[in-house]
Every structure is written in C-alpha cells, then in structure tokens.
Design a protein around this motif. Structure first.
Motif, short mmCIF file in Angstrom:
data_model
loop_
_atom_site.label_atom_id
_atom_site.label_comp_id
_atom_site.label_asym_id
_atom_site.label_seq_id
_atom_site.Cartn_x
_atom_site.Cartn_y
_atom_site.Cartn_z
N CYS A 74 0.88 -1.18 0.00
CA CYS A 74 0.00 0.00 0.00
C CYS A 74 0.91 1.23 0.00
O CYS A 74 2.13 1.11 0.20
CB CYS A 74 -0.87 0.01 1.26
SG CYS A 74 0.13 0.10 2.76
N PHE A 75 0.31 2.41 -0.15
CA PHE A 75 1.18 3.59 -0.25
C PHE A 75 1.92 3.86 1.07
O PHE A 75 3.07 4.29 1.07
CB PHE A 75 0.37 4.82 -0.73
CG PHE A 75 -0.12 5.72 0.37
CD1 PHE A 75 0.65 6.79 0.79
CD2 PHE A 75 -1.33 5.48 1.00
CE1 PHE A 75 0.21 7.61 1.81
CE2 PHE A 75 -1.78 6.29 2.01
CZ PHE A 75 -1.00 7.36 2.43
N GLY A 76 1.29 3.54 2.21
CA GLY A 76 1.93 3.78 3.51
C GLY A 76 3.16 2.90 3.70
O GLY A 76 4.19 3.35 4.21
N VAL A 77 3.07 1.65 3.25
CA VAL A 77 4.21 0.73 3.38
C VAL A 77 5.30 1.10 2.37
O VAL A 77 6.49 1.12 2.70
CB VAL A 77 3.74 -0.74 3.22
CG1 VAL A 77 4.93 -1.67 3.10
CG2 VAL A 77 2.88 -1.15 4.40
N ALA A 127 5.35 2.10 10.35
CA ALA A 127 4.18 2.74 9.73
C ALA A 127 2.97 2.80 10.67
O ALA A 127 2.06 3.60 10.48
CB ALA A 127 3.82 2.01 8.45
N CYS A 186 2.41 6.08 8.95
CA CYS A 186 1.56 6.35 7.78
C CYS A 186 0.73 7.61 8.03
O CYS A 186 0.14 7.77 9.11
CB CYS A 186 0.64 5.16 7.53
SG CYS A 186 -0.53 5.46 6.20
N LEU A 197 -2.14 8.28 7.19
CA LEU A 197 -3.54 7.96 7.55
C LEU A 197 -3.65 7.67 9.05
O LEU A 197 -4.66 7.98 9.69
CB LEU A 197 -4.04 6.75 6.77
CG LEU A 197 -4.18 6.92 5.26
CD1 LEU A 197 -4.73 5.65 4.63
CD2 LEU A 197 -5.09 8.09 4.94
N VAL A 198 -2.60 7.07 9.60
CA VAL A 198 -2.59 6.78 11.04
C VAL A 198 -2.47 8.09 11.83
O VAL A 198 -3.20 8.32 12.80
CB VAL A 198 -1.41 5.82 11.38
CG1 VAL A 198 -1.27 5.62 12.88
CG2 VAL A 198 -1.59 4.48 10.67
N THR A 231 -7.37 1.93 11.28
CA THR A 231 -7.49 2.07 9.83
C THR A 231 -7.77 0.76 9.09
O THR A 231 -8.36 0.76 8.03
CB THR A 231 -6.20 2.68 9.23
OG1 THR A 231 -5.11 1.86 9.60
CG2 THR A 231 -5.98 4.10 9.68
N THR A 232 -7.33 -0.38 9.69
CA THR A 232 -7.44 -1.65 8.96
C THR A 232 -8.63 -2.51 9.40
O THR A 232 -8.72 -3.67 9.02
CB THR A 232 -6.13 -2.46 9.13
OG1 THR A 232 -5.82 -2.51 10.52
CG2 THR A 232 -4.98 -1.82 8.40
N CYS A 274 -8.82 2.78 6.24
CA CYS A 274 -7.87 2.93 5.13
C CYS A 274 -8.55 2.51 3.82
O CYS A 274 -9.01 1.36 3.71
CB CYS A 274 -6.66 2.05 5.42
SG CYS A 274 -5.61 1.84 3.99
N CYS A 281 -7.27 -0.82 2.27
CA CYS A 281 -7.75 -2.06 2.92
C CYS A 281 -9.20 -2.32 2.54
O CYS A 281 -9.59 -3.46 2.26
CB CYS A 281 -7.63 -1.95 4.43
SG CYS A 281 -5.93 -1.94 4.98
N THR A 315 -1.14 -5.74 2.57
CA THR A 315 -0.56 -4.44 2.18
C THR A 315 0.95 -4.38 2.40
O THR A 315 1.59 -3.43 1.99
CB THR A 315 -1.21 -3.29 2.97
OG1 THR A 315 -1.04 -3.57 4.37
CG2 THR A 315 -2.67 -3.14 2.64
S1 SF4 Z 1 -3.21 2.81 6.96
FE1 SF4 Z 1 -3.48 1.85 4.95
S2 SF4 Z 1 -2.03 2.92 3.63
FE2 SF4 Z 1 -1.41 3.34 5.75
S3 SF4 Z 1 0.08 1.73 6.24
FE3 SF4 Z 1 -1.90 1.01 6.96
S4 SF4 Z 1 -2.66 -0.22 5.26
FE4 SF4 Z 1 -1.04 1.06 4.43
#
Ligand code: SF4
Length: 285
Positions: free
Chosen positions: A12-15, A72, A95, A97-98, A161-162, A189, A192, A260
């Motif tokens: 995923c973009f975060g990883v 992340a 990340c 998003l987190v 998020t997951t 997310c 996910c 991800t």
């Molecule tokens: S929140 Fe989503 S984009 Fe961010 S690291 Fe987790 S799975 Fe990846």
C-alpha cells in the motif's frame, strides 16, 4: 488456467513510503539503525533490512546510540520522549492515515466529545489514537463491549485504519442505540477497504483463492477470512514454499490478492510457480 488479480495488490502507499524512507536512510546515513517492531509485517522484507544492518529489539533499554526507526503503525508518545532523552535520532515512517486518525481524535476530544475507538486493544495504532486523547477514549473491539459503557456526553466513533467495515457497522449500530446523535469519523484505510471489497467478489468467481502475505499481518489475515467465507478453497501463503501443488494444479481459475505489506516480487514468484504447475498438467488446460 486463468489467474485473476485484485486491482489493488502489493505494498500500500503507507508501506511503500515507509520502505523507501528506510532504504534511503540506510544508503545516506550512518547507523546503527534500530526498530522496536517490524517496519512491515513481512518476514521476507524484514530479512533484507536485517542484512543491511537494521536491528529489531524489544525495548529501548537495548539501544544506546544510533537511529530509532518508527514503523508505519506509529508509536507511543512515551517512546518518542524516552528516545529523545537518550539522544537517539528518530526517523518516523508513521503512515499519514494513522497520524490523521490521531489528529481527529485529538480534535474531537478538545471539542468535548467522548471518543470510542473501534479496534484491537493491543494494536500499536490503537494505542497511538488512545494516547492522542490522553487515554480518555474507550477502545471497543466488538459491539458487545458497549454493554457496560455509560454515555454522558456527545460521542464519536473512530476506527483503527485496517478494521473490517462489517465490524465497524455492528459497533456503530450499538453505539447509536445509546446515543442517537453519535458520529462516525471514517478513518478506515481506503486501500484495505478496496482489497476487502474486491476479494469478496473475486472469491465468488474463482475455483481457488490465494492471499499472499505474512501470517503475522492483521490485514492479510482479514483478507483471508473474507475470502474463506466466500470460497472454501482459499489459502494464505507467505511465498512459494507454502503453495500446495496438488490443490492448485487442476484449478481453472485462480484469484490472487495480497496483504498491504507484501512486495510485488513475492507475488511474482508465486505466479511464476503456479504457471509451472500448469505446464506439468497440460491435459487439464
Ligand atoms: S493505513 Fe493503509 S495505507 Fe497506511 S500503512 Fe496502513 S494499510 Fe497502508
């Protein structure tokens, strides 16, 4: 044999972002480099970092100098504070998003809301959101956890998020029974969610499903559960060594998705291996 892939697959973009930060760090800086938890929940990726000199330890006490890499999922405020006191350099790959979920929790806490966090109590990400509310938020893992909760002020639900949408819906329904005006702040997310939606459909169309990813990755396990609910011939494989040739070789349509934190090269290896099974069974094609 036809192989159908989920559109959203691989890192995923975060990883991707976290891995790139660490790769650049190793190239450009001097170590030692330390992690308190895997940068991604994937043993093969972690093996590469280990070879490059990144060490995974269980406590800050084991570190006396160098660079602390935050994964992340983020970290507890306490860890940042103690690392600074020790004079460690901190490289943060949390990340966005987190971080976004933590900021939302902080904002609504300051506006006087009671925050509920839908998530796994021991997950780092949930701890991070909890700390953003000075530990005043309440963590809810399942809808039934609301049974003893008293509501005394306006409420909002934030999620790890997951989390699965299904669990969130059940939890929010229960909260609504206690507070009709409860708000849901969608911090799920999108990656996910897309993968969960896609595998639900693909699993119905395929004879067999392969979810490629680590058995220690929460989002991989969730994808596997969803796939298995729709298709009993679903397998969670960490790589080529987990492939069951006899189960796969005679299938006509195989669906593949991944967690991800699964790199493309592991998925490619799995696909190449499956294709060799097809060659071994030409009469079945
Ligand atoms: S929140 Fe989503 S984009 Fe961010 S690291 Fe987790 S799975 Fe990846």
């Amino acid at each position: 044999m036809e192989i159908i892939f989920s559109k959203d697959i691989g890192f995923c973009f975060g990883v991707k972002r976290a891995v790139k930060i660490v790769e650049d760090l190793i190239k450009e800086s001097e170590g030692p480099f330390w992690l308190l938890e895997p940068i991604v929940h994937n043993e093969k990726v972690m093996g590469k970092f280990k070879k490059a000199g990144v060490r995974l330890v269980t406590s800050l006490e084991e570190i006396d100098k160098g660079v602390l890499i935050i994964s992340a999922h983020g970290e507890k405020t306490e860890v940042y504070r103690r690392a600074k006191e020790k004079g460690l350099k901190i490289v943060d790959t949390t990340c966005p998003l987190v971080t976004g979920a933590q900021n939302l929790a902080k904002k609504f806490q300051s506006l006087g809301y009671q925050i509920f966090i839908a998530g796994d109590k021991n997950h780092k990400e949930v701890t991070g959101i909890l700390e953003a509310t000075d530990k005043k938020a309440i963590v809810i893992s399942k809808a039934k956890d609301f049974s003893k909760v008293k509501i005394e002020k306006p409420t909002v639900l934030i999620s790890q998020t997951t989390q699965s949408l299904r669990n969130i819906k059940e939890i929010f329904k229960e909260l609504k029974k206690k507070d009709k005006k409860a708000k849901f702040l969608n911090t799920l997310c999108p990656t996910c969610q897309n993968r969960q939606k896609e595998i639900k459909e693909l699993a119905k169309k395929a004879d067999l499903v392969l979810v490629v990813g680590s058995k220690s990755s929460a989002n991989t396990k969730r994808l596997f559960e969803i796939a298995r609910n729709k298709n009993k011939n679903s397998f969670l494989v960490e790589g080529v060594n987990d492939l069951n040739k006899s189960a796969i070789a005679e299938r006509k349509r195989i669906a593949i998705t991944s967690g991800t934190s699964t790199p493309d090269w592991i998925i490619d290896e799995v696909v190449e291996k499956i294709k060799t099974y097809e060659k071994d069974n030409p009469e079945k094609n």
